[in-house]
Design a protein around this motif. Structure first.
Motif, PDB file in Angstrom:
ATOM      1  N   ALA A  55       0.839  -1.206   0.000  1.00  0.00           N
ATOM      2  CA  ALA A  55       0.000   0.000   0.000  1.00  0.00           C
ATOM      3  C   ALA A  55       0.870   1.251   0.000  1.00  0.00           C
ATOM      4  CB  ALA A  55      -0.933  -0.003   1.211  1.00  0.00           C
ATOM      5  N   ILE A  56       1.908   1.260   0.795  1.00  0.00           N
ATOM      6  CA  ILE A  56       2.812   2.415   0.862  1.00  0.00           C
ATOM      7  C   ILE A  56       3.493   2.645  -0.477  1.00  0.00           C
ATOM      8  CG2 ILE A  56       4.980   3.236   1.874  1.00  0.00           C
ATOM      9  CD1 ILE A  56       4.019   1.841   4.511  1.00  0.00           C
ATOM     10  N   LEU A  57       3.894   1.565  -1.141  1.00  0.00           N
ATOM     11  CA  LEU A  57       4.620   1.672  -2.404  1.00  0.00           C
ATOM     12  C   LEU A  57       3.699   1.777  -3.621  1.00  0.00           C
ATOM     13  CD1 LEU A  57       7.415  -0.929  -1.656  1.00  0.00           C
ATOM     14  CD2 LEU A  57       7.614   1.566  -1.669  1.00  0.00           C
ATOM     15  N   GLY A  58       2.386   1.696  -3.406  1.00  0.00           N
ATOM     16  CA  GLY A  58       1.449   1.787  -4.523  1.00  0.00           C
ATOM     17  C   GLY A  58       1.424   0.549  -5.388  1.00  0.00           C
ATOM     18  N   LEU A  59       1.664  -0.605  -4.790  1.00  0.00           N
ATOM     19  CA  LEU A  59       1.735  -1.852  -5.546  1.00  0.00           C
ATOM     20  C   LEU A  59       0.577  -2.807  -5.258  1.00  0.00           C
ATOM     21  CD1 LEU A  59       5.555  -2.586  -5.216  1.00  0.00           C
ATOM     22  CD2 LEU A  59       4.334  -1.637  -7.188  1.00  0.00           C
ATOM     23  N   LEU A  60      -0.542  -2.278  -4.820  1.00  0.00           N
ATOM     24  CA  LEU A  60      -1.695  -3.130  -4.550  1.00  0.00           C
ATOM     25  C   LEU A  60      -2.358  -3.541  -5.864  1.00  0.00           C
ATOM     26  CD1 LEU A  60      -3.264  -1.198  -1.553  1.00  0.00           C
ATOM     27  CD2 LEU A  60      -2.126  -3.419  -1.469  1.00  0.00           C
ATOM     28  N   PRO A  61      -2.971  -4.722  -5.901  1.00  0.00           N
ATOM     29  CA  PRO A  61      -3.661  -5.158  -7.127  1.00  0.00           C
ATOM     30  C   PRO A  61      -4.919  -4.333  -7.383  1.00  0.00           C
ATOM     31  CG  PRO A  61      -3.974  -6.756  -5.373  1.00  0.00           C
ATOM     32  CD  PRO A  61      -3.004  -5.734  -4.853  1.00  0.00           C
ATOM     33  N   ALA A  62      -5.472  -4.494  -8.569  1.00  0.00           N
ATOM     34  CA  ALA A  62      -6.607  -3.681  -9.013  1.00  0.00           C
ATOM     35  C   ALA A  62      -7.855  -3.836  -8.140  1.00  0.00           C
ATOM     36  CB  ALA A  62      -6.946  -4.024 -10.463  1.00  0.00           C
ATOM     37  N   ASN A  63      -8.038  -4.978  -7.493  1.00  0.00           N
ATOM     38  CA  ASN A  63      -9.237  -5.179  -6.672  1.00  0.00           C
ATOM     39  C   ASN A  63      -9.078  -4.666  -5.240  1.00  0.00           C
ATOM     40  OD1 ASN A  63      -7.472  -7.330  -5.982  1.00  0.00           O
ATOM     41  ND2 ASN A  63      -9.189  -8.547  -5.266  1.00  0.00           N
ATOM     42  N   ALA A  64      -7.969  -4.003  -4.952  1.00  0.00           N
ATOM     43  CA  ALA A  64      -7.744  -3.445  -3.621  1.00  0.00           C
ATOM     44  C   ALA A  64      -8.392  -2.065  -3.517  1.00  0.00           C
ATOM     45  CB  ALA A  64      -6.252  -3.337  -3.333  1.00  0.00           C
ATOM     46  N   VAL A  65      -8.930  -1.783  -2.333  1.00  0.00           N
ATOM     47  CA  VAL A  65      -9.512  -0.473  -2.047  1.00  0.00           C
ATOM     48  C   VAL A  65      -8.702   0.122  -0.898  1.00  0.00           C
ATOM     49  CG1 VAL A  65     -11.563   0.785  -1.315  1.00  0.00           C
ATOM     50  CG2 VAL A  65     -11.793  -1.251  -2.771  1.00  0.00           C
ATOM     51  N   LEU A  66      -8.062   1.246  -1.167  1.00  0.00           N
ATOM     52  CA  LEU A  66      -7.210   1.911  -0.185  1.00  0.00           C
ATOM     53  C   LEU A  66      -7.942   3.124   0.362  1.00  0.00           C
ATOM     54  CD1 LEU A  66      -4.273   2.150   1.014  1.00  0.00           C
ATOM     55  CD2 LEU A  66      -3.802   3.664  -0.904  1.00  0.00           C
ATOM     56  N   ARG A  67      -8.044   3.200   1.679  1.00  0.00           N
ATOM     57  CA  ARG A  67      -8.645   4.352   2.330  1.00  0.00           C
ATOM     58  C   ARG A  67      -7.639   4.913   3.329  1.00  0.00           C
ATOM     59  NH1 ARG A  67     -12.892   0.547   2.016  1.00  0.00           N
ATOM     60  NH2 ARG A  67     -14.586   1.281   0.707  1.00  0.00           N
ATOM     61  N   GLY A  68      -7.718   6.188   3.590  1.00  0.00           N
ATOM     62  CA  GLY A  68      -6.755   6.827   4.461  1.00  0.00           C
ATOM     63  C   GLY A  68      -5.759   7.579   3.613  1.00  0.00           C
ATOM     64  N   ARG A  69      -4.612   7.862   4.193  1.00  0.00           N
ATOM     65  CA  ARG A  69      -3.631   8.682   3.489  1.00  0.00           C
ATOM     66  C   ARG A  69      -2.239   8.121   3.678  1.00  0.00           C
ATOM     67  NH1 ARG A  69      -1.984  14.424   5.524  1.00  0.00           N
ATOM     68  NH2 ARG A  69      -2.367  13.177   7.340  1.00  0.00           N
ATOM     69  N   VAL A  70      -1.493   8.104   2.581  1.00  0.00           N
ATOM     70  CA  VAL A  70      -0.070   7.731   2.598  1.00  0.00           C
ATOM     71  C   VAL A  70       0.680   8.880   1.946  1.00  0.00           C
ATOM     72  CG1 VAL A  70       1.692   6.143   1.755  1.00  0.00           C
ATOM     73  CG2 VAL A  70      -0.540   5.260   2.445  1.00  0.00           C
ATOM     74  N   ARG A  71       1.622   9.443   2.678  1.00  0.00           N
ATOM     75  CA  ARG A  71       2.452  10.516   2.129  1.00  0.00           C
ATOM     76  C   ARG A  71       3.903  10.102   2.269  1.00  0.00           C
ATOM     77  NH1 ARG A  71       3.062  16.680   4.038  1.00  0.00           N
ATOM     78  NH2 ARG A  71       4.526  15.671   5.401  1.00  0.00           N
ATOM     79  N   LEU A  72       4.571   9.998   1.142  1.00  0.00           N
ATOM     80  CA  LEU A  72       5.966   9.576   1.115  1.00  0.00           C
ATOM     81  C   LEU A  72       6.782  10.660   0.438  1.00  0.00           C
ATOM     82  CD1 LEU A  72       8.185   7.419   1.467  1.00  0.00           C
ATOM     83  CD2 LEU A  72       7.467   6.474  -0.729  1.00  0.00           C
ATOM     84  N   ALA A  73       7.693  11.243   1.172  1.00  0.00           N
ATOM     85  CA  ALA A  73       8.605  12.244   0.615  1.00  0.00           C
ATOM     86  C   ALA A  73       9.981  11.586   0.569  1.00  0.00           C
ATOM     87  CB  ALA A  73       8.636  13.489   1.490  1.00  0.00           C
ATOM     88  N   GLY A  74      10.451  11.302  -0.622  1.00  0.00           N
ATOM     89  CA  GLY A  74      11.723  10.604  -0.773  1.00  0.00           C
ATOM     90  C   GLY A  74      11.502   9.250  -1.413  1.00  0.00           C
ATOM     91  N   ARG A  75      12.336   8.296  -1.044  1.00  0.00           N
ATOM     92  CA  ARG A  75      12.266   6.962  -1.642  1.00  0.00           C
ATOM     93  C   ARG A  75      12.035   5.921  -0.564  1.00  0.00           C
ATOM     94  NH1 ARG A  75      17.385   6.009  -5.223  1.00  0.00           N
ATOM     95  NH2 ARG A  75      18.348   6.254  -3.196  1.00  0.00           N
ATOM     96  N   ALA A  76      11.444   4.806  -0.983  1.00  0.00           N
ATOM     97  CA  ALA A  76      11.240   3.670  -0.078  1.00  0.00           C
ATOM     98  C   ALA A  76      11.635   2.405  -0.822  1.00  0.00           C
ATOM     99  CB  ALA A  76       9.790   3.597   0.370  1.00  0.00           C
ATOM    100  N   THR A  77      12.041   1.413  -0.080  1.00  0.00           N
ATOM    101  CA  THR A  77      12.451   0.133  -0.655  1.00  0.00           C
ATOM    102  C   THR A  77      11.757  -0.992   0.081  1.00  0.00           C
ATOM    103  OG1 THR A  77      14.635   1.035  -1.151  1.00  0.00           O
ATOM    104  CG2 THR A  77      14.432  -1.348  -1.132  1.00  0.00           C
ATOM    105  N   LEU A  78      11.311  -1.982  -0.657  1.00  0.00           N
ATOM    106  CA  LEU A  78      10.707  -3.174  -0.067  1.00  0.00           C
ATOM    107  C   LEU A  78      11.687  -4.327  -0.227  1.00  0.00           C
ATOM    108  CD1 LEU A  78       8.385  -4.842   1.130  1.00  0.00           C
ATOM    109  CD2 LEU A  78       7.521  -5.114  -1.200  1.00  0.00           C
TER     110      LEU A  78
END
Length: 109
Positions: A55-78
């Motif tokens: 969810a943080i990286l924006g890699l959820l599948p098409a049938n996922a429903v995301l509610r709330g807020r994620v704010r990422l300034a910079g880079r992240a690694t999984l």
């Protein structure tokens, strides 16, 4: 900086031929990380750690429903918890491209 506020993730699934229902996976997750801080997420198998990361990286599948807020300034690694998630016959770029395609976010890799 990473800020997650009241994040919930559900997945739409069919119940019968036409009716869709949502199944909750995460509810009400909130935290804030400043530069230099580290957060460890621990839990049992199936607790939602990978769903949170996707969810943080924006890699959820098409049938996922995301509610709330994620704010990422910079880079992240999984970093996957197991190398079983990786395809030893594919390049890193190809694997990242597949993940981006599944998330509907194809970009130049």
């Amino acid at each position: 900086m990473l800020e997650v506020a009241d994040l919930s993730v559900t997945f739409r699934r069919y119940s019968g031929l036409f009716r869709q229902v949502e199944h909750a996976c995460l509810t009400g997750v909130s935290f804030r990380l400043r530069p230099g801080e580290v957060l460890a997420v621990i839990g049992a198998s199936g607790a939602g750690k990978s769903i949170l990361a996707h969810a943080i990286l924006g890699l959820l599948p098409a049938n996922a429903v995301l509610r709330g807020r994620v704010r990422l300034a910079g880079r992240a690694t999984l970093l996957p918890q197991s190398t079983a998630h990786l395809d030893p016959l594919a390049s890193a770029g190809r694997q990242i491209g597949r993940a981006a395609d599944r998330a509907g976010r194809r970009r130049a890799v």
